[in-house]
Design an enzyme around this catalytic site. Structure first.
Site, PDB file in Angstrom:
ATOM      1  N   GLU A 266       0.040   5.971  14.745  1.00  0.00           N
ATOM      2  CA  GLU A 266       0.194   5.996  13.113  1.00  0.00           C
ATOM      3  C   GLU A 266      -0.987   4.941  12.536  1.00  0.00           C
ATOM      4  OE1 GLU A 266       0.845   6.030   9.562  1.00  0.00           O
ATOM      5  OE2 GLU A 266       2.130   6.868  10.621  1.00  0.00           O
ATOM      6  N   ASP A 270      -4.183   6.182  10.157  1.00  0.00           N
ATOM      7  CA  ASP A 270      -4.401   5.422   8.943  1.00  0.00           C
ATOM      8  C   ASP A 270      -5.770   4.994   8.750  1.00  0.00           C
ATOM      9  OD1 ASP A 270      -1.496   5.511   8.040  1.00  0.00           O
ATOM     10  OD2 ASP A 270      -0.952   3.668   8.840  1.00  0.00           O
ATOM     11  N   SER A 511       1.875  10.191   5.824  1.00  0.00           N
ATOM     12  CA  SER A 511       1.220   9.100   6.413  1.00  0.00           C
ATOM     13  C   SER A 511      -0.331   9.264   6.239  1.00  0.00           C
ATOM     14  CB  SER A 511       1.630   8.663   7.881  1.00  0.00           C
ATOM     15  OG  SER A 511       3.070   8.367   8.058  1.00  0.00           O
TER      16      SER A 511
END
Length: 606
Positions: A266, A270, A511
């Site tokens: 994640e 990002d 995301s």
């Protein structure tokens, strides 16, 4: 990738306290185990949320600051000015501090939140808790927490709303965003998404970089530890013709600048994509030891102390709106903090407003399991088949849905980076964006309507138009027709190439959509700052005031699907959901960004 309280209660937390075979389940997450009791003089920190006031006047000020055309538009206030407006009177703040000091505690007020530090014995006496060291079962982390929930002392209960940090545990780091190893992804006929794809789709000229002094952006991650690999970032930039010297400007919280075990996909996603879109803009990485309230008060504390804070945050985390506090405890409601769920959400929302009115944009992923959310990822809940996620459902953040390219899109033929020349790799250069949904994608764009917050004035016309458009709607008993509709905008959410622990993967998720949109907003801030204008801050009223031609409208698809899960990601299902339509819809908002159109609008609207 979004967490859900139902799945996490099974996977990460023990079930609500009950007796099973004569054994009482513990009131703390199953990933944490109590060890030794804290010594009496051990130091314990916590935060006290104070009851806020003057919210009607504060709301009016907020609207005037964030609404284009208002004489106050863009005239941001300091965090002290905003907090003073809604904080309890100074005499009440002092009363709470004096109460804590009588127990030998140190306490500092930031208006509507007090940060305290006491000996373990004092904390136990004040809040009726039992302080122990808890060790995490995977990470070598030990933290002090209580074995029982705190009680707000009666003497200060008329001032204090709730307490965090005593029985609430850090959010578990999220599993990987839905991803596929490169060999398996090559077999998929859909084309890859790289930064050049996004620039082509969103009208960002190649070579666009941030150079304005004072500009900044950040990703916020939630958990006990988070981090990225600089080697991965370097390799990603090498494969996509990105800058060779990209690195984080600073970090806040417990950061690991190496791949942590398991690899933090994640964080990798990002950072790689917010920096790829907002090239040259200083980027920070925030790790939050708690949940949304703790995030907002950390920002407030740093602002008050003149510590660096970014102008744009990207957050790819969410949790059931109706069950906020269970993410930091063993499935427990907000009563573990001494407040109701709606009371917690309201406190967070007010803090979101303060952040927006101080000139900061909050960009949030809308979720990856359609209207059902991960609360009903298996489509088995017949009573609540669909429900909203928070903070995406907050009217004070910019929620971002997910798209994919119809039939895989067209091939990238200009500014082709090295990755796209590898054998059997074809990158997308354009095409028609449609709603991201299973089975073509691994995720379905989240979206819907809040059950807590009413539709804000800036979106009532847009929502009304969608409701009368004839687009797909769920049965009326399952959603709140008067609630805040989300998302506000969207971006690509399918087949992103990332580099993680030296390997290339295909990743899906809002995301990805959130940091891409945050990067676009940061570029707009860059142009405004160079013109002597303020940052865009809370951007929603301006987005809803724009002409639809400033967006790439997404009119095909719906979010009735959920998210690919189970062995091999082959399991998914369909339930009720919402349909895309011309203009705004609760699947992709107004559509995806047109950077140059947005940039023109924001440079000509002060």
């Amino acid at each position: 990738f979004f967490l859900s309280s139902s799945s996490m209660k099974v996977v990460l937390f023990t079930v609500l306290a009950l007796v099973v075979c004569g054994v009482i389940a513990s009131p703390w997450p199953s990933t944490w185990s109590p060890e030794d009791k804290l010594s009496e003089d051990s130091r314990v920190t916590f935060s006290l949320a104070l009851k806020q006031r003057n919210l009607d006047a504060f709301n009016a000020l907020f609207e005037s600051i964030t609404t284009p055309g208002s004489p106050e538009y863009g005239k941001y206030r300091t965090i002290a000015e905003l907090t003073d407006m809604i904080a309890p009177p100074q005499v009440e703040q002092n009363f709470v501090i004096s109460y804590l000091e009588r127990y030998g505690c140190d306490a500092e007020s930031y208006g509507d939140v007090i940060f305290g530090e006491c000996s373990a014995s004092a904390v136990e006496e004040i809040f009726g808790v039992e302080m122990y060291f808890f060790r995490h079962s995977i990470h070598d982390v030990v933290i002090p927490r209580s074995r029982v929930f705190p009680t707000i002392p009666k003497a200060i209960s008329h001032i204090v709303n709730f307490v965090t940090g005593l029985s609430t545990f850090p959010t578990e780091r999220k599993p990987h965003a839905p991803r596929t190893p490169i060999n398996a992804a090559i077999a998929d006929t859909d084309k890859w998404v790289v930064p050049q794809t996004l620039r082509a789709l969103y009208n960002i000229p190649e070579g666009t970089q941030g150079t304005a002094s004072g500009n900044s952006m950040a990703v916020a991650e939630f958990g006990i530890v988070a981090g990225i690999s600089q080697d991965d970032l370097n390799e990603f930039n090498s494969l996509t013709n990105g800058p060779s010297n990209a690195t984080l400007a600073y970090t806040v919280g417990t950061f690991a600048f190496t791949p942590i075990s398991p690899i933090d996909g994640e964080c990798t996603l990002d950072v790689q994509y917010i920096m790829a879109i907002g090239q040259g803009i200083p980027t920070s990485f925030w790790t939050i030891n708690g949940w949304m309230y703790d995030f907002t008060t950390l920002v407030q504390q740093r602002q008050a102390n003149n510590r660096p804070v970014p102008l744009v945050f990207s957050m790819s985390y969410g949790w059931a709106e109706s069950d906020q506090c269970s993410i930091t405890g063993n499935g427990e409601s907000c009563s573990q903090l001494g407040v109701t769920n709606s009371g917690y959400v309201e406190a967070v929302n007010t803090n979101f407003q303060k952040i927006g009115a101080s000139g900061i944009s909050l960009v949030v992923a809308s979720g990856d399991a359609g209207a059902a959310t991960k609360e009903n990822i298996d489509c088995t809940d017949r009573n609540t088949p669909i429900q909203p996620d928070f903070p995406a459902s907050s009217q004070y953040v910019t929620a971002v849905g997910g798209t994919m390219l119809q039939n895989g899109g067209t091939t990238l033929t200009s500014n082709v980076p090295p990755f796209c020349t590898e054998p059997e790799v074809t990158c997308a250069g354009g095409g028609v964006e449609i709603v991201s949904s299973v089975p073509q994608a691994l995720i379905t764009s989240g979206g819907g309507f809040s059950n807590v917050m009413s539709s804000p004035s800036y979106q009532t016309t847009a929502v009304s138009s969608w409701m009368n458009s004839g687009a797909l709607q769920p049965p009326s008993q399952y959603w709140n027709q008067n609630g805040r509709g989300y998302p506000d905008v969207a971006a690509m959410a399918h087949k992103y190439m990332i580099v993680e622990n030296g390997e290339k993967f295909s990743v899906d998720g809002t995301s990805a959509s959130a940091p891409v949109t945050a990067g676009v907003i940061a570029l707009i801030n860059d142009a405004r700052l160079k013109n002597g204008q303020s940052a865009v801050g809370f951007i929603n009223p301006a987005l809803y005031a724009m002409a639809q031609s400033n967006f790439n409208d997404v009119t095909i698809g719906n979010n009735t699907g959920t998210e690919a899960n189970g062995v091999g990601g082959k399991k998914y299902c369909f339930t009720y959901g919402y349909g895309a339509a011309t203009g705004w819809d609760p699947v992709t908002g107004f559509g995806t960004p047109n950077y140059q159109a947005w940039n023109t609008y924001f440079q000509t609207n002060n």
